[in-house]
Structures are given as structure tokens and as C-alpha cells.
Design a protein around this motif. Structure first.
Motif, short mmCIF file in Angstrom:
data_model
loop_
_atom_site.label_atom_id
_atom_site.label_comp_id
_atom_site.label_asym_id
_atom_site.label_seq_id
_atom_site.Cartn_x
_atom_site.Cartn_y
_atom_site.Cartn_z
N CYS A 86 6.98 -7.44 6.11
CA CYS A 86 6.88 -7.51 7.85
C CYS A 86 7.27 -5.91 8.21
N ALA A 87 8.21 -5.46 7.76
CA ALA A 87 8.37 -4.01 8.06
C ALA A 87 7.52 -2.62 7.75
N PHE A 88 6.63 -3.15 6.44
CA PHE A 88 5.95 -2.29 5.66
C PHE A 88 5.12 -1.28 6.88
N ALA A 89 4.48 -1.77 7.59
CA ALA A 89 3.62 -0.86 8.55
C ALA A 89 4.50 0.16 9.16
N GLY A 90 5.80 0.01 9.57
CA GLY A 90 6.81 0.91 10.13
C GLY A 90 7.24 1.96 8.86
N VAL A 91 7.50 1.12 7.85
CA VAL A 91 7.91 2.02 6.65
C VAL A 91 6.77 3.01 6.40
N ASN A 92 5.67 2.73 6.36
CA ASN A 92 4.39 3.38 5.96
C ASN A 92 4.37 4.52 7.00
N GLU A 98 6.08 13.62 0.77
CA GLU A 98 7.70 14.32 0.50
C GLU A 98 8.57 13.27 0.61
N HIS A 99 8.61 12.48 1.78
CA HIS A 99 9.54 11.41 1.93
C HIS A 99 8.92 10.12 1.95
N ASN A 100 8.75 9.78 0.96
CA ASN A 100 8.00 8.46 0.79
C ASN A 100 8.94 7.09 0.75
N TYR A 101 9.24 6.94 1.76
CA TYR A 101 10.20 5.79 1.90
C TYR A 101 9.79 4.13 1.59
N GLU A 311 -7.72 9.27 -6.46
CA GLU A 311 -7.06 10.73 -6.77
C GLU A 311 -6.59 11.46 -5.69
N ASN A 312 -6.35 10.67 -4.61
CA ASN A 312 -5.73 11.18 -3.45
C ASN A 312 -4.54 10.68 -2.87
N ASP A 313 -3.51 11.38 -3.23
CA ASP A 313 -2.03 10.64 -3.00
C ASP A 313 -1.94 10.32 -1.55
N GLU A 314 -2.44 11.45 -0.43
CA GLU A 314 -2.47 11.29 1.10
C GLU A 314 -3.23 10.16 1.38
N MET A 315 -4.24 9.95 0.87
CA MET A 315 -5.03 9.03 1.31
C MET A 315 -4.83 7.60 0.94
N SER A 316 -4.36 7.64 -0.33
CA SER A 316 -3.96 6.36 -0.67
C SER A 316 -2.57 5.72 -0.15
N LEU A 317 -1.89 6.53 0.32
CA LEU A 317 -0.52 6.34 1.05
C LEU A 317 -1.08 5.79 2.40
N ALA A 318 -2.00 6.38 2.96
CA ALA A 318 -2.56 6.24 4.41
C ALA A 318 -3.17 5.02 4.36
N TYR A 319 -3.67 4.37 3.23
CA TYR A 319 -4.49 3.28 3.40
C TYR A 319 -3.54 2.09 2.85
N SER A 320 -2.36 2.35 2.50
CA SER A 320 -1.64 1.22 1.91
C SER A 320 -1.32 0.22 2.76
N THR A 321 -1.19 0.07 3.97
CA THR A 321 -0.99 -0.96 4.78
C THR A 321 -2.24 -1.90 4.94
N TYR A 322 -3.24 -0.92 5.14
CA TYR A 322 -4.70 -1.87 5.22
C TYR A 322 -4.86 -2.48 4.10
N ILE A 323 -4.73 -1.94 2.79
CA ILE A 323 -5.12 -2.57 1.72
C ILE A 323 -4.24 -3.82 1.48
N LYS A 324 -3.01 -3.61 1.78
CA LYS A 324 -1.91 -4.68 1.62
C LYS A 324 -2.38 -5.87 2.34
N ARG A 325 -2.70 -5.63 3.54
CA ARG A 325 -3.11 -6.64 4.53
C ARG A 325 -4.44 -7.46 4.02
#
Ligand code: GLU
Length: 721
Positions: A86-92, A98-101, A311-325
């Protein structure tokens, strides 16, 4: 009566009472129904007033709604416990490469270090009132179905707005309990500054990943601590450094000893929509259209995004919440398809409807009132099924395609601007528009052209296969009979992608235009979107007619069903506060398989060798090897309890709900259902309906030993031994 017989009758009576007390209980009871339940008999050791008391302080005062999930206050200083997911999007949002909480977890060692959870809002239910009379009075004598449905929606909105008191942070809204029959006005206190306090690393909070999602046995530490903040004068305020922790009316007591198999438990929470009081045709619509269409489309989209961001860390982090949903919905829908197949629910419902039809025929009065009921329901649904593919396609397009999501927003904005502010849709009113635009921010940040393009090619190709009644006119007009992928691809590239609406400047310019100006534009994306818009409007008005018809038919259906069944009817869940109760209980999900209801740390270590979803923090293994179990060790399990399974009746939105013991103390946090129970939304059954929570002992152990946050245990009043 001789002694043996007396003893026998006593045993029989006692067994019967226990059976009664332990009878499987379907039910997500609204607050108004709590007084009708015999909770003491079921095992509750406190009074019902301790749970809900409109004239005093009760447990529900410790309950919150956190962005559609549930949470609860666990300290006098506004500390909230909810799920990690539930907090995932906020943590994302707070994380950077660099600070991947998300990956590493986060602990604020002092209050000043607590991080703002962007876009998070906490709501507390303040009061409720039945307003069915007012709503239904407004449609007396209105036979036009579209009109009826519009008036009901408008009246609901109006009453909500009237009862809201922005100055005092009170937001009110009307919830439909039984369609076309009963309506309740809820008042919520809103808190706009929510912060992250302790987030376990993903390897704990999401342990097992998608492989274990919607599954039992489970070992996920799906919890997170957040804190609610308000302005120094106690009023609600947006995030501000000067804000202070909120002092809730009540907070939950934590029971660090947890529960055992067979224990009575109850859950308070905000379950979202369920559809149990619907006719068989509704389930047919789900089984034949919605569930397969959405699960396949989402699965395809997830694979696409994963391939393009691999192959793109930044993008895969950015899409994390979306993919999870998307993954969460996809697996849930697949579970539902399997569940509907296994339980033959459509057939059961059809059979039940045949019985009700017979029951109607058996009485002249019933016959008079309900003679045409089933034919009418059938007619409405045949229209709904005819339009199913088109409806699903449009809603998916506006959800998944960034280009069309933005184009639609631009067109809607222009349309709504032509109306008086009071007549506009809520998100386009002057006071809300800036917020609605800011909600699109993420779209500009994480929009990859190759993903946008492939998705549109797929959706257009799919639409070319729809049945006659669901054709998408704009697509038929653009392609005649040509379904060749390269033609579609060229069209998507040249007409849509090249319009570059995901460039914020372009989008902002489009927002300034009127509807006529948009029509004049030489922009093929907007042109196409305008054409789609015409069909969408037609669909919407057909849908309104269907909704209006159902708002008349479903109350009748439920009325006669109630009479036939002759027992209490609980309204479907609708995002309002509910109570459910039951027991910590195992089940048999498949032939020859029995699952017991408590998992342990031992299971985490076993799974840790089975693949990357089961990776664990090195420190967890060290703690395990050193047998550093502290006070949360359970001698029966010879380990630390981790997951608990129970037959309480939960659904989406119950995520983060507190699991409470017989004395109303916190013993766990609900976060999921077993695969077989994904069809709870349509039907609940004690054989397969099991929900899953994380045990308080694991939460406390992780927070203390892995997080090093003794101070949080102390804040919750847990004595450290
Ligand atoms: N895990 C579920 C979800 O993410 C929430 C709880 C439920 O639906 O039972 O939607």
C-alpha cells in the motif's frame, strides 16, 4: 432422563453451539449491522460498543483509509501500520537509483527524518447517515432509465458536496449500498501530510514476489509504518516541515503474543467493490469478456514493458509501481477464471434463478410483481454483452495508452470548459483541475516511445477482431479491410507517436484550446481521438441506460431473492467501513492437499534457495543462523510465526486492515487472499475462501532485529524483553 442421556444431550448441545459459533460466516458487515451480530457467541471478549460506538471512543476511531487501502493508528502520535504494497507508490516516488528505498528499505531514525509519501492521503470515518429517502425521492416518477441513473449520480454528488466542510478538512460522499435501494452519506476527516517511517527491504516486504502473490503458504512481510501529520493547530495541511504528528482519538493496542490456530479474530477495514448480489449474467460477462480480455492484455503489456526496460535501471525503477499493479490484477483475474471454472458459479446461479422463478410462479402476488423480472434482466444484459468488447477496449485504451490518456484529457477539458463550473465533472472543476493535471505528471516522466507504439499496434489489431456490435468505428474507417501489422505500425507511428503529446509543453499548449480549436487542428492524434470520443459518448449513454435499468431491476431481484432465501442480506462491499469475523483456520485447496494456517521463519529459509523472488537480506540469514529470535519465538512452531490464514471475508481494499484478537488487540495485518479465494468478489465459501495476513510477531521481530528500530516497538507500547 438418565444420566448418560443427559450427558449425551449436553455434549450434543455443546457441539451444536460450538458448530453454530464456528459456523462459516460470509459477511462484510456495515457499521449499521454490527449490533445485530452475536459476536460474543462467536468468541469476542469485549463489547460491541468497544468496536463501534457513535457516542464515544471505539476501535473504529483507530482505523484509516490510506489511498484506498486500510491502515490503523498504533500509537498516540499518529503512527500508522499498513501494507508494504500500500505504501509502495510512496516509497517508489521517494527512491532514486542512488537511494533505492524500495530495494533497501528505509528507516527514519528520528521524526525529522521521516520522508513525505507523495500523493498519500489518510481518511478517517467520522460519521454516517442513511440518505436513501432523499436520493430515491429525486427519481420518483422518472421512467427514463438514462435520466434516472444520471439523477441518482447527481444527487449523490450534491449531497456529498453539501455535507463536505473543506475548512475543517471534512470530505463527505454518498455510497450506494444496494443499487437503486439504499444510500449512506459518510463523512471523512482528511489528513494530507503522510510520511514514511519504517519500510522493510523489498526482499521482506515483497518476499515471494509475483510467484507467491495471491498464494498460500505465504511468507511475505507485507507491512510498513507511516505517520500522519497535521498543522500545529491540529488542522489538516499539505506537507510542511512545521507540521506535527496527528493525535488520533484512539489507537490500537498491540498484542505481541499473537494468535494460535482456531482463535477468534475480526477485521475492520475498507473492502472495495464486491459483486455477490448480481445475477448470473453478470458472472457470464466477467467470465467470457472482462477477465480473459484484461488478464491477457495486462500480461502482454507487462512482458512488453519488462523487455523494453530490462537494461535500463532508471526506467525499470520508474515503471515498478505500474508493473506491480498490472501483475496484481492479472494474477487475480486468472485466479478468478480458474475459480469460476472450478466452482461452476454461473451454473449454480442459473439454477438458483430457476428456483426463484418457480417461487415467483407459485404465488399470484409475487407473479404480479415479478413476472417479467428475469426476461427484463436478460434483455438488459444481452445489450451489455453486445457492447462488452467495445467498452473494455475503450477503458483499457484510456488506462494503458499514454497518448490516448492525454488526448482524452485534452478533449474532456475542452468540453468541460464550455459548461458552468458547477455542471462540470469533479476533476475538471476550477478548484480541482490543477490537481488533476498534476496527477498526469508521471505519464510525462515515464513514457517510453517504443512501449507506447507497440501497445497501440496491439490494441488496434485486437479491435479489428471484435464482433459486429462492438466495432470501433474510427479504426474501421482508418483501415478498411487491411489488418496487416506493418500498415497499422506505420499509421501508429505517423499519426499518433509523431504528435508527441507526451511532451509536456505540447500537452500544455493543447490544454489552452477550445473544442472548436481542437477540431480545426491539423493533429492526426487529436483528430482520431475526437472521432473515438463520439463513439465513446454513445457508449456512455448506452451504459447509463443499462445502469439505469439495472438500478430498477436489481433491487427487485434482491427483494424477491431475499424473500426466497428468507435470511439477512448483506450489501456488497463498496469501499465503506466494514467488519468481518472468523477464525485462524487451514483449508484444503486441492485434492489430497491440506494447508495449515501459520507459516514460520523456517519456511522463509527453505524458500530462499528456490529462486530470485525468494532472495533474503544477508542479515536475516545471520539472525536465523544465530537463532536470534528474541521474545517472538513460538515454541509450538519452534520458529517465528510469519503468515496467518483465516476464513474472514475480505476483498481488495482490505489490504492493510488490522487483524484483531478477541480482546480487540492487533495480532496481524491483512494483505492478501489465497488463489482460490480471488473469487470472493463474486461468491464466498468457507471451503475455499481464505485470506492472508502477516503475523504481528514477525512484524515486531523484523522491525526490531532487522530494522534496528526498538524505539518503534516502545512507541507502540511493546515491552522489550
Ligand atoms: N493483495 C490484495 C491486492 O493487492 C489485497 C487484499 C485482497 O484483495 O484480498 O489487491
Amino acid at each position: 432422563m438418565n444420566k448418560a442421556l443427559t450427558l449425551f444431550s449436553f455434549i450434543l448441545f455443546a457441539t451444536f453451539s460450538v458448530l453454530l459459533a464456528k459456523a462459516p460466516e460470509e459477511g462484510q458487515y456495515p457499521l449499521s449491522e454490527i449490533k445485530k451480530l452475536d459476536l460474543q457467541k462467536a468468541g469476542l471478549l469485549i463489547s460491541k460498543d468497544d468496536i463501534y460506538n457513535p457516542n464515544g471512543i471505539s476501535l473504529i476511531d483507530a482505523l484509516v483509509n490510506v489511498n484506498g487501502c486500510t491502515g490503523s493508528f498504533v500509537s498516540p502520535d499518529g503512527l500508522i501500520i499498513t501494507n508494504h504494497h500500500c505504501a509502495f507508490a510512496g516509497v517508489n516516488a521517494a527512491s532514486t537509483p542512488e537511494h533505492n528505498y524500495l530495494e533497501d528499505g528505509f528507516l527514519a531514525e528520528s521524526r525529522e527524518k521521516e520522508i513525505h509519501a507523495k500523493d498519500y492521503i489518510v481518511k478517517i470515518t467520522e460519521s454516517y447517515k442513511d440518505v436513501s429517502d432523499i436520493i430515491l425521492k429525486a427519481v420518483v416518477g422518472i421512467d427514463d432509465l438514462e435520466e434516472r441513473s444520471k439523477i441518482i449520480s447527481k444527487k449523490m454528488e450534491e449531497l456529498g458536496e453539501k455535507a463536505s466542510d473543506k475548512e475543517n478538512s471534512i470530505e463527505a460522499s454518498v455510497s450506494e449500498m444496494f443499487a437503486g435501494q439504499s444510500y449512506v452519506l459518510f463523512k471523512y476527516r482528511i489528513i494530507e501530510d503522510v510520511r514514511l517511517v519504517y519500510v522493510p527491504p523489498r526482499t521482506i516486504g515483497e518476499f515471494g514476489g509475483e510467484r507467491d502473490n495471491w498464494m498460500w503458504p505465504r511468507h511475505t512481510g507485507d507491512f510498513t509504518f507511516m505517520r500522519a501529520y497535521v498543522a500545529p493547530d491540529g488542522s489538516s495541511a499539505e506537507y510542511n516541515k512545521e507540521n506535527v504528528p496527528f493525535k488520533p482519538k484512539n489507537h490500537l493496542e498491540v498484542n505481541p503474543n499473537g494468535v494460535e490456530e482456531g482463535d477468534f479474530t475480526f477485521i475492520l477495514g475498507y473492502p472495495k467493490r464486491t459483486f455477490r448480489n448480481q445475477p448470473s449474467q453478470f458472472i457470464e460477462y466477467q467470465y467470457n469478456y472482462l477477465l480473459p480480455y484484461i488478464s491477457e492484455l495486462y500480461e502482454w503489456t507487462i512482458n512488453l514493458i519488462e523487455a523494453k526496460t530490462d537494461e535500463n535501471d532508471e526506467m525499470s525503477l520508474a515503471y515498478s509501481t505500474y508493473i506491480k499493479r498490472l501483475s496484481n490484477v492479472m494474477k487475480n483475474y486468472k485466479g478468478k477464471i480458474q475459480g469460476l471454472r472450478n466452482t461452476q458459479l454461473i451454473k449454480t446461479k442459473q439454477q438458483e434463478e430457476k428456483e426463484i422463478a418457480k417461487f415467483i410462479k407459485s404465488s399470484p402476488i409475487l407473479n404480479e410483481n415479478y413476472k417479467t423480472l428475469f426476461t427484463e434482466i436478460n434483455d438488459v444484459y444481452s445489450e451489455r454483452l453486445d457492447l462488452a468488447e467495445a467498452n473494455l477496449w475503450f477503458s483499457s485504451l484510456f488506462r494503458l495508452s499514454d497518448d490516448f490518456k492525454l488526448a482524452r484529457f485534452v478533449i474532456q477539458n475542452a468540453e468541460e470548459k464550455e459548461k458552468n463550473n458547477s455542471e462540470r465533472e469533479v476533476s475538471f472543476k476550477d478548484e480541482n483541475i490543477a490537481k488533476s493535471i498534476s496527477k498526469l505528471d508521471n505519464t510525462f516522466k515515464i513514457s517510453l516511445e517504443s512501449i507506447r507504439k507497440e501497445l497501440l499496434i496491439k490494441m488496434i489489431s485486437d479491435a479489428r477482431m471484435f464482433s459486429e456490435s462492438s466495432r470501433i468505428d474510427a479504426i474501421d474507417n482508418a483501415f478498411d479491410n487491411d489488418t496487416d501489422k506493418s500498415t497499422i505500425s506505420k499509421f501508429v507511428e505517423g499519426s499518433f507517436i509523431s504528435a508527441e503529446i507526451t511532451n509536456k509543453e505540447n500537452f500544455n499548449k493543447l490544454l489552452t484550446l477550445s473544442l472548436d480549436e481542437l477540431k480545426e487542428l491539423d493533429n492526426p492524434l487529436i483528430k482520431f481521438a475526437l472521432e473515438l470520443n463520439e463513439q465513446y459518448k454513445y457508449l456512455k449513454s448506452e451504459n447509463d441506460k443499462i445502469k439505469g435499468a439495472l438500478s430498477k431491476l436489481l433491487p427487485k431481484f434482491n427483494e424477491v431473492k431475499k424473500e426466497w432465501k428468507n435470511r439477512l442480506f448483506i450489501p456488497d462491499a463498496n469501499g465503506t467501513l466494514r467488519l468481518t469475523y472468523g477464525y485462524i483456520k487451514g483449508y484444503s485447496p486441492r485434492d489430497a492437499v491440506y494447508s495449515s494456517p501459520i507459516t514460520s521463519l523456517k519456511g522463509i529459509i527453505e524458500k530462499s534457495y528456490l529462486g530470485s523472488e525468494y532472495a533474503i537480506p544477508a542479515k536475516l540469514r545471520e539472525l536465523y543462523d544465530a537463532k536470534d529470535f528474541g521474545q517472538f519465538y513460538n515454541s509450538k512452531l519452534k520458529s517465528i510465526p510469519v503468515g496467518i490464514l483465516y476464513n474472514m471475508d475480505t476483498s481488495g481494499g482490505n489490504s492493510g486492515s488490522p487483524i484483531l484478537d478477541a480482546k480487540g488487540r492487533l495480532v496481524g495485518v491483512n494483505f492478501d487472499r489465497a488463489y482460490e479465494a480471488t473469487i470472493n468478489d463474486f461468491a464466498w465459501n468457507d471451503d475455499y475462501s481464505r485470506s492472508i495476513g502477516v503475523d504481528i510477531r514477525y512484524i515486531l521481530w523484523i522491525t526490531q532485529k532487522l530494522g534496528g528500530a526498538d524505539f518503534l516497538l516502545k512507541e507502540m507500547g511493546v515491552e522489550i524483553k
